[in-house]
Design a protein around this motif. Structure first.
Motif, mmCIF file in Angstrom:
data_model
loop_
_atom_site.group_PDB
_atom_site.id
_atom_site.type_symbol
_atom_site.label_atom_id
_atom_site.label_comp_id
_atom_site.label_asym_id
_atom_site.label_seq_id
_atom_site.Cartn_x
_atom_site.Cartn_y
_atom_site.Cartn_z
ATOM 1 N N ALA A 158 0.868 -5.313 -8.576
ATOM 2 C CA ALA A 158 0.815 -4.398 -7.775
ATOM 3 C C ALA A 158 1.563 -3.255 -7.643
ATOM 4 C CB ALA A 158 0.724 -5.120 -6.182
ATOM 5 N N GLU A 159 3.053 -3.472 -8.040
ATOM 6 C CA GLU A 159 3.830 -2.477 -8.321
ATOM 7 C C GLU A 159 3.333 -1.433 -9.421
ATOM 8 O OE1 GLU A 159 4.408 -5.618 -9.207
ATOM 9 O OE2 GLU A 159 6.485 -5.756 -9.778
ATOM 10 N N TYR A 160 2.789 -1.849 -10.433
ATOM 11 C CA TYR A 160 2.366 -0.903 -11.302
ATOM 12 C C TYR A 160 0.894 -0.001 -11.015
ATOM 13 C CZ TYR A 160 5.748 -3.563 -14.021
ATOM 14 O OH TYR A 160 6.994 -4.208 -14.330
ATOM 15 N N ARG B 288 -5.474 16.660 -2.426
ATOM 16 C CA ARG B 288 -6.247 16.785 -1.357
ATOM 17 C C ARG B 288 -7.626 16.206 -1.565
ATOM 18 N NH1 ARG B 288 -7.527 22.154 -0.970
ATOM 19 N NH2 ARG B 288 -8.632 21.731 0.701
ATOM 20 N N GLY B 289 -8.180 15.655 -2.659
ATOM 21 C CA GLY B 289 -9.210 15.275 -3.054
ATOM 22 C C GLY B 289 -9.450 13.847 -3.371
ATOM 23 N N THR B 290 -8.380 13.170 -3.103
ATOM 24 C CA THR B 290 -8.642 11.463 -3.578
ATOM 25 C C THR B 290 -8.523 10.519 -2.547
ATOM 26 O OG1 THR B 290 -6.883 12.099 -5.526
ATOM 27 C CG2 THR B 290 -7.172 9.868 -4.975
ATOM 28 N N ILE B 291 -9.634 9.664 -2.821
ATOM 29 C CA ILE B 291 -9.641 8.504 -1.779
ATOM 30 C C ILE B 291 -9.445 7.312 -2.681
ATOM 31 C CG2 ILE B 291 -11.072 9.659 -0.302
ATOM 32 C CD1 ILE B 291 -13.544 8.089 -1.329
ATOM 33 N N LEU B 292 -8.981 6.185 -1.692
ATOM 34 C CA LEU B 292 -8.797 4.802 -2.252
ATOM 35 C C LEU B 292 -9.498 3.763 -1.475
ATOM 36 C CD1 LEU B 292 -6.986 2.873 -4.210
ATOM 37 C CD2 LEU B 292 -4.978 3.000 -2.542
ATOM 38 N N LEU B 293 -10.293 2.895 -2.241
ATOM 39 C CA LEU B 293 -11.158 1.975 -1.722
ATOM 40 C C LEU B 293 -10.888 0.650 -2.204
ATOM 41 C CD1 LEU B 293 -14.541 4.181 -1.798
ATOM 42 C CD2 LEU B 293 -12.721 4.063 0.015
ATOM 43 N N SER B 294 -11.261 -0.215 -1.544
ATOM 44 C CA SER B 294 -11.138 -1.730 -2.098
ATOM 45 C C SER B 294 -12.428 -2.217 -1.601
ATOM 46 C CB SER B 294 -10.233 -2.577 -1.170
ATOM 47 O OG SER B 294 -10.378 -3.978 -1.500
ATOM 48 N N ALA B 295 -13.253 -2.945 -2.640
ATOM 49 C CA ALA B 295 -14.391 -3.601 -2.371
ATOM 50 C C ALA B 295 -14.348 -5.114 -1.883
ATOM 51 C CB ALA B 295 -15.471 -3.460 -3.636
ATOM 52 N N GLY B 296 -13.360 -5.499 -1.405
ATOM 53 C CA GLY B 296 -13.355 -6.580 -0.728
ATOM 54 C C GLY B 296 -12.774 -7.650 -1.637
ATOM 55 N N HIS C 174 -1.244 -16.258 4.255
ATOM 56 C CA HIS C 174 -2.572 -15.904 4.737
ATOM 57 C C HIS C 174 -2.786 -14.312 4.360
ATOM 58 C CE1 HIS C 174 -3.386 -19.278 7.532
ATOM 59 N NE2 HIS C 174 -3.668 -19.532 6.282
ATOM 60 N N GLY C 175 -2.553 -13.807 3.130
ATOM 61 C CA GLY C 175 -2.667 -12.446 3.018
ATOM 62 C C GLY C 175 -1.703 -11.491 3.256
ATOM 63 N N LYS C 176 -0.552 -11.927 3.893
ATOM 64 C CA LYS C 176 0.019 -10.710 4.492
ATOM 65 C C LYS C 176 0.786 -9.823 3.437
ATOM 66 C CE LYS C 176 1.565 -12.871 8.726
ATOM 67 N NZ LYS C 176 2.738 -13.569 9.385
ATOM 68 N N PRO C 177 1.174 -10.394 2.191
ATOM 69 C CA PRO C 177 1.557 -9.369 1.205
ATOM 70 C C PRO C 177 0.660 -8.265 0.940
ATOM 71 C CG PRO C 177 1.898 -11.746 0.562
ATOM 72 C CD PRO C 177 1.159 -11.710 1.672
ATOM 73 N N LEU C 178 -0.422 -8.713 0.746
ATOM 74 C CA LEU C 178 -1.535 -7.735 0.472
ATOM 75 C C LEU C 178 -1.660 -6.732 1.405
ATOM 76 C CD1 LEU C 178 -3.391 -7.581 -2.211
ATOM 77 C CD2 LEU C 178 -2.340 -9.494 -1.926
ATOM 78 N N VAL C 179 -1.823 -6.995 2.785
ATOM 79 C CA VAL C 179 -2.041 -6.193 3.913
ATOM 80 C C VAL C 179 -0.733 -5.215 3.889
ATOM 81 C CG1 VAL C 179 -2.131 -5.781 6.358
ATOM 82 C CG2 VAL C 179 -3.334 -7.659 5.248
ATOM 83 N N GLU C 180 0.468 -5.811 3.870
ATOM 84 C CA GLU C 180 1.518 -5.048 3.571
ATOM 85 C C GLU C 180 1.538 -3.810 2.305
ATOM 86 O OE1 GLU C 180 5.856 -6.120 3.484
ATOM 87 O OE2 GLU C 180 5.112 -8.139 4.881
ATOM 88 N N ILE C 181 0.997 -4.261 1.291
ATOM 89 C CA ILE C 181 0.984 -3.337 0.158
ATOM 90 C C ILE C 181 -0.139 -2.340 0.344
ATOM 91 C CG2 ILE C 181 0.343 -3.413 -2.449
ATOM 92 C CD1 ILE C 181 1.686 -5.940 -2.524
ATOM 93 N N MET C 182 -1.283 -2.875 0.737
ATOM 94 C CA MET C 182 -2.555 -2.015 1.136
ATOM 95 C C MET C 182 -2.014 -0.801 2.133
ATOM 96 S SD MET C 182 -5.711 -4.447 0.823
ATOM 97 C CE MET C 182 -6.922 -3.538 1.061
ATOM 98 N N ASN C 183 -1.301 -1.390 3.486
ATOM 99 C CA ASN C 183 -0.730 -0.613 4.271
ATOM 100 C C ASN C 183 -0.099 0.823 3.688
ATOM 101 O OD1 ASN C 183 -2.322 -1.874 6.398
ATOM 102 N ND2 ASN C 183 -0.285 -2.876 7.130
ATOM 103 N N TYR C 184 0.900 0.346 2.940
ATOM 104 C CA TYR C 184 1.967 1.259 2.395
ATOM 105 C C TYR C 184 1.144 2.103 1.231
ATOM 106 C CZ TYR C 184 5.357 2.895 -1.117
ATOM 107 O OH TYR C 184 6.039 3.595 -1.983
ATOM 108 N N MET D 171 -11.727 -0.711 3.252
ATOM 109 C CA MET D 171 -11.796 -1.967 2.548
ATOM 110 C C MET D 171 -13.119 -2.548 3.185
ATOM 111 S SD MET D 171 -9.792 -5.570 2.526
ATOM 112 C CE MET D 171 -10.983 -6.527 3.588
ATOM 113 N N ALA D 172 -13.891 -3.115 2.172
ATOM 114 C CA ALA D 172 -15.157 -3.846 2.470
ATOM 115 C C ALA D 172 -14.940 -5.255 2.687
ATOM 116 C CB ALA D 172 -16.248 -3.704 1.367
ATOM 117 N N LEU D 173 -15.378 -5.824 3.705
ATOM 118 C CA LEU D 173 -15.255 -7.461 4.004
ATOM 119 C C LEU D 173 -16.001 -8.089 2.692
ATOM 120 C CD1 LEU D 173 -16.088 -8.458 7.458
ATOM 121 C CD2 LEU D 173 -13.913 -8.598 6.573
ATOM 122 N N GLY D 174 -15.184 -8.733 2.167
ATOM 123 C CA GLY D 174 -15.885 -9.851 1.049
ATOM 124 C C GLY D 174 -15.975 -11.065 1.613
#
Lengths: 70, 517
Positions: B73-75, B89-97, B110-120, B126-129
């Protein structure tokens, strides 16, 4: 929706429960290929020639192929 | 004088400028229109990931690179930063779940590390998978409430047609004056991949039934670009593009497909970035504001390998988050979850103490009559005394999930006859078998009882096994003939819960599988 799906591994028809993944298709087709995939001796491609992960989903009619890695 | 001289100079300069102007005049409309055209063309960058499955630490995926680890994740974070810097001004970042479930470092929290990284990293949506439901709806609510990014799904409903709390059908993003609608889609196959209890009250509608109305709505709200952020697999994405008009781009997931060169289906651009955080998808598009259409997009090599190879830069803040949770994994693994009253040993060739415990745990977790576990799936003994979570992971190293099904007595007898000849004998719970080894193959099980009563060939029994056997592993193909299939919890979770509830684990001889002659 029916409970089972038919997928094709190297053109051989395999029946799986809906929701099962690429790894299950490999186990059903030839268990040694599943181990080979884990060991990086093969990779799996879809019908478009794109690499798919062994935890990837399959749908009814999906076609996958095992490719020996160099 | 100076004024005169200046006047003469001014006069000649003016004449020269006039001449130049007259020469350039015919070319000016062309230059102006070119400038206007450039203004009308807007460059956007869509960064995307999918199916990270908790992989935030670099790991060896031999199918990608036989020697060096990939992902991390750090890379990935540093790569995102670079792409944003190139188009601020023209970039978006998406996750497909399917971001959270899949590795100890994510599962244990329960996914907390991912949420922290995604928030940062300020994901835009993000789509619900389907695997977002793996820990039940309460945990999903906790994830959604701690996420600072929008979670989208247009085709999942609670009773009465309500949306899941905190989940929106779409989000409208604005970049360089353009409105970009990002509509979420969750696979309707979720019902076949999650424990039924985790989906109580939920309905998964086919995407083509909900999308046309939403596309009309977002277009009416001024969306210039419609992105479907789907978790349904590339085959379903292609079908969706054929069936539903008006989707410009599908950013997909679920099939773990590394779409190297974007696919075009019925005019829709389809991308997907493999799985496990190995790739970052980078889709550059040029949109013509006047013509209201995408003029060009990345056609080749859309995926960038995430790699900690020498020279790769990392994001220190994300590295800090990863390190924090990695250290906590060690603490969690060393926690005692129960005790064993005696050594729990394994033996894939016969009934074993640990095989009985695992099969009992499977039956308790699923509420079935009978459980079957492959003996070879249990890889180490658990010694007498305190049992740690690490011991459970070491004993059961495979990521197996429970699968429940109906089998007839006749089918179960066929399994048992196969089992006695196998090097990986089935470990059982809820059933007692007497084998007479002097009998011919196919007739060795001379007595089979379920809950103390003889098994009836035509009766139906509810059985739990794992997904390896359910797909025909070790040639137990009868498991592929089950009815009323249901997905269950991970095997390790079932065993850990059983140990927590039933300690001290007693290992008296149970005689579930008896041999004579």
């Amino acid at each position: 929706m029916k409970q089972n799906i038919d997928v094709y591994v190297n053109d051989q028809k395999i029946s799986l429960y809906r929701g099962m993944k690429v790894k299950h298709a490999l186990i059903a087709y030839d268990q040694s290929l599943y181990k080979a995939a884990l060991d990086g001796e093969i990779r799996v491609e879809d019908a478009n020639g794109f690499t798919v992960g062994i935890e990837g989903s399959l749908t009814d009619g999906s076609k996958i192929f095992t490719i020996a890695t160099a | 004088m100076p004024n005169l001289k200046r006047g003469v100079f001014a006069s000649s300069t003016a004449r020269l400028l006039f001449l130049i102007l007259m020469l350039l005049l015919p070319a000016m409309p062309l230059a102006a229109s070119a400038a206007l055209a450039r203004q009308a063309e807007i460059n956007l960058t869509i960064l995307h990931v999918n199916d990270t499955h908790g992989h935030i630490i670099p790991y060896l995926d031999k199918s990608v690179d036989s020697a060096r680890p990939v992902g991390g994740a750090e890379y990935l974070a540093k790569m995102v930063e670079r792409e944003r810097a190139a188009n601020p001004r023209g970039t978006i970042l998406l996750s497909a779940g399917d971001m959270f479930q899949g590795t100890p470092v994510s599962n244990l929290f329960h996914g907390k590390p991912l949420v922290e990284i995604m928030n940062y990293l300020c994901y835009d949506a993000m789509a619900l998978g389907n695997h977002e439901f793996d820990w039940g709806q309460d945990v999903l609510q906790s994830i959604i409430s701690s996420a600072s990014f929008p979670v989208v799904s247009a085709n999942v409903f609670e009773r009465g047609g309500r949306r899941i709390r905190g989940v929106r059908p779409y989000v409208m993003l604005k970049r360089k004056g353009l409105r970009i609608a990002v509509i979420g889609i969750t696979t309707p196959d979720t019902f076949y991949t999650s424990k039924p209890g985790n989906l109580t009250g939920l309905t998964f509608v086919h995407p083509e039934k909900v999308l046309p109305a939403i596309i009309r709505r977002v277009r009416a709200q001024g969306a210039s670009i419609v992105v479907a952020l789907t978790h349904d697999g590339v085959d379903a994405d292609r079908e969706l593009a054929r069936k539903v008009r008006g989707i410009d781009i599908i950013v997909g997931g679920h099939s773990h497909t590394a779409i190297k060169d974007p696919v075009i289906e019925s005019g829709t651009v389809i991308v997907q970035a493999g799985s496990n955080g190995i790739y970052l998808g980078v889709l550059n598009i040029t949109f013509d504001r006047a013509k209201k259409k995408i003029l060009s997009y990345t056609r080749k090599d859309e995926l960038r390998l995430v790699s900690p190879a020498s020279g790769a830069q990392l994001d220190p803040k994300v590295a800090q988050i990863v390190d924090k949770y990695e250290a906590q994994v060690k603490t969690e693994f060393s926690k005692v979850i129960g005790t064993a009253a005696a050594d729990l040993t394994r033996d894939p060739t016969r009934e074993s103490d640990l095989g009985d415990v695992v099969a009992d745990a499977m039956r308790e977790a699923s509420g079935t009559q009978i459980a079957f576990q492959n003996g070879g799936g249990i890889r180490s003994d658990i010694p007498r005394g305190p049992i740690t979570l690490e011991a459970v992971f070491t004993s059961l190293p495979f990521d197996d999930d429970l699968i429940t099904m109906d089998l007839t007595g006749e089918q179960i007898r066929e399994l048992l006859e196969k089992s006695v000849l196998s090097e990986n004998m089935l470990q059982v719970s809820g059933i007692q078998i007497v084998y007479d080894l002097s009998k011919p193959a196919g007739a060795k099980a001379v007595s089979v009882e379920v809950a103390g009563k003889p098994m009836e060939p035509q009766a139906t029994y509810r059985v739990v096994t794992n997904d390896f056997l359910a797909s025909g592993g070790n040639q137990f193909n009868i498991f592929k003939k089950g009815r009323n299939i249901s997905a269950g919890s991970p095997l390790r979770d079932a065993v850990a819960d059983y140990i927590r509830k039933n300690s001290p684990i007693n290992v008296q001889a149970r005689d579930r599988i008896v041999f004579k002659n």
